[in-house]
Design an enzyme around this catalytic site. Structure first.
Site, PDB file in Angstrom:
ATOM      1  N   ASP A  28     -15.176   9.391  -6.319  1.00 32.65           N
ATOM      2  CA  ASP A  28     -13.957   8.720  -5.887  1.00 32.65           C
ATOM      3  C   ASP A  28     -13.046   8.535  -7.106  1.00 32.65           C
ATOM      4  O   ASP A  28     -12.848   9.485  -7.888  1.00 32.65           O
ATOM      5  CB  ASP A  28     -14.310   7.386  -5.211  1.00 32.65           C
ATOM      6  N   TYR A  39      -2.064   0.874  -7.087  1.00 33.51           N
ATOM      7  CA  TYR A  39      -0.601   0.981  -7.185  1.00 33.51           C
ATOM      8  C   TYR A  39      -0.212   1.658  -8.495  1.00 33.51           C
ATOM      9  O   TYR A  39       0.634   2.562  -8.523  1.00 33.51           O
ATOM     10  CB  TYR A  39       0.017  -0.415  -7.102  1.00 33.51           C
ATOM     11  N   HIS A  44     -19.799   9.799   1.099  1.00 32.42           N
ATOM     12  CA  HIS A  44     -18.963   9.318   0.010  1.00 32.42           C
ATOM     13  C   HIS A  44     -19.691   8.458  -1.018  1.00 32.42           C
ATOM     14  O   HIS A  44     -19.234   8.327  -2.146  1.00 32.42           O
ATOM     15  CB  HIS A  44     -17.797   8.516   0.605  1.00 32.42           C
TER      16      HIS A  44
END
Length: 374
Positions: free
Chosen positions: A174, A305, A352
């Protein structure tokens, strides 16, 4: 040991546990709308059952002790408080291995992976260094803006330098895969190789952010058609969690740090969607608890972000590369930019979170890849 590295022990005050249990007991749940299911979010009955277990049966102190069984440390790098596990092997030829978790995870993801790596019955052993990402759980508070994957990668290079490792291996999944790639790019003279895990979901989701990817795929080719379908599904139904964190991390953060039900749903939904095999419920709730006790759901969102608005993507790397594809099919090979000489292993099971779903397989693949490189 470097003077700026200090021992750490996890000790959550009992008052924080009592507050959590009180909030869970008083929780309000969203109405279940008849005719709906997981496609609209984690079902209320599933969430209520998990929350009740968290409140009444989950033994935080036992999980806290399991984490404290491994040596933990903190240090300050580039102005950021960084927490990490550093578990050394008694094997004389052990290879230092830097492993990095992703979102929405923590170092608790590796609790069933560390022992097979540090003390294998046979094959290559490792000294394991497992940092908590900046802004995630025990690497808080977040020092400020700008904690992209590249900046974290540079911090990890400094961490390994402080630990005195001249040659080391890197692994991640990830976000951790991206950061591992940055480390290999920034420090090729010390990194012996990079190993990452992927899966069909991750490969397709990543492809949505590659400019022009859809235009390079042939809708008449069966594999490309499946890739296009998965890209469209992610854009339409699977990317909401990322879109809100990439644009309004502060707003979603208020709910994550004020409501344990919101924090639980936020993480449990992704584990339900992104796993094939059931993961240990206590291990999952350990990660959720770490986010809750550190109020880091908000700061983790801020780093997403920062990455979404970053233009620093590091560069290519010349070190050997290894890939382990879990739940693999033909789409993964087509989407992952692996060199022709890369180590590649396909696993038909898992997805995952292989450190939780298939830790023995992951440990074996790490040994198979890094063993000849030491």
């Amino acid at each position: 040991m470097h003077a700026d590295i200090r021992p750490f022990r996890l000790e959550i005050p009992q008052s924080d546990l009592d507050d959590l249990h009180d909030r869970l007991a008083r929780a309000r749940y969203a109405q279940h709308v008849p005719g709906t299911g997981p496609e609209r979010g984690i079902p209320v009955d599933d969430l209520r059952e998990l929350a009740d277990y968290w409140r009444t049966d989950f033994d935080w102190r036992a999980q806290e002790a399991a984490l404290n069984a491994y040596p933990q440390y903190v240090t300050d790098i580039d102005g950021q408080h960084v927490h990490f596990l550093h578990v050394t092997s008694s094997h004389p030829d052990a290879t230092p291995l830097l492993i990095t978790h992703g979102f929405p995870s923590s170092v608790a993801e590796f609790l069933h992976l560390i022992e097979p790596l540090v003390n294998p019955e046979q094959g290559q052993a490792f000294h394991v260094v497992a940092p908590s990402l900046p802004g995630y759980t025990l690497s808080t508070p977040l020092s400020g803006t700008g904690w992209s994957m590249a900046r974290t990668g540079r911090a990890w290079v400094e961490l390994m330098r402080r630990l005195g490792y001249e040659r080391y291996a890197v692994h991640g999944g990830d976000v951790g895969a991206g950061i591992s790639g940055m480390v290999a790019s920034f420090d090729p003279e010390h990194v012996i190789g990079i190993h990452v895990v992927t899966d069909p979901f991750t490969a397709a989701a990543t492809a949505t952010f590659i400019p022009g990817m859809a235009d390079r795929l042939d809708a008449d080719d069966p594999v490309d058609k499946l890739i296009l379908t998965r890209i469209a599904e992610f854009q339409q139904d699977g990317s909401g969690y990322l879109a809100i964190q990439n644009t309004r991390p502060q707003t979603v953060g208020y709910g994550l740090v004020d409501s344990p039900i919101f924090q639980l749903a936020w993480i449990a939904e992704k584990f339900a969607e992104w796993t094939e095999r059931p993961v240990d419920r206590d291990q999952l709730l350990t990660t959720v608890s770490l986010y809750w006790f550190t109020a880091s759901g908000s700061t983790a969102a801020h780093t997403l972000y920062d990455q979404a608005h970053s233009t620093d993507w590091g560069g290519p790397t010349s070190v050997p590369q290894g890939f382990a594809a879990f739940g693999s099919d033909d789409t993964v090979r087509r989407l992952v930019p692996a060199p022709d000489n890369a180590h590649w292993t396909d696993f038909p099971h898992g997805l995952h979170f292989p450190a939780m779903e298939a830790p023995a397989d992951l440990a074996a693949d790490l040994r198979a890849f890094f063993g000849p490189l030491r």
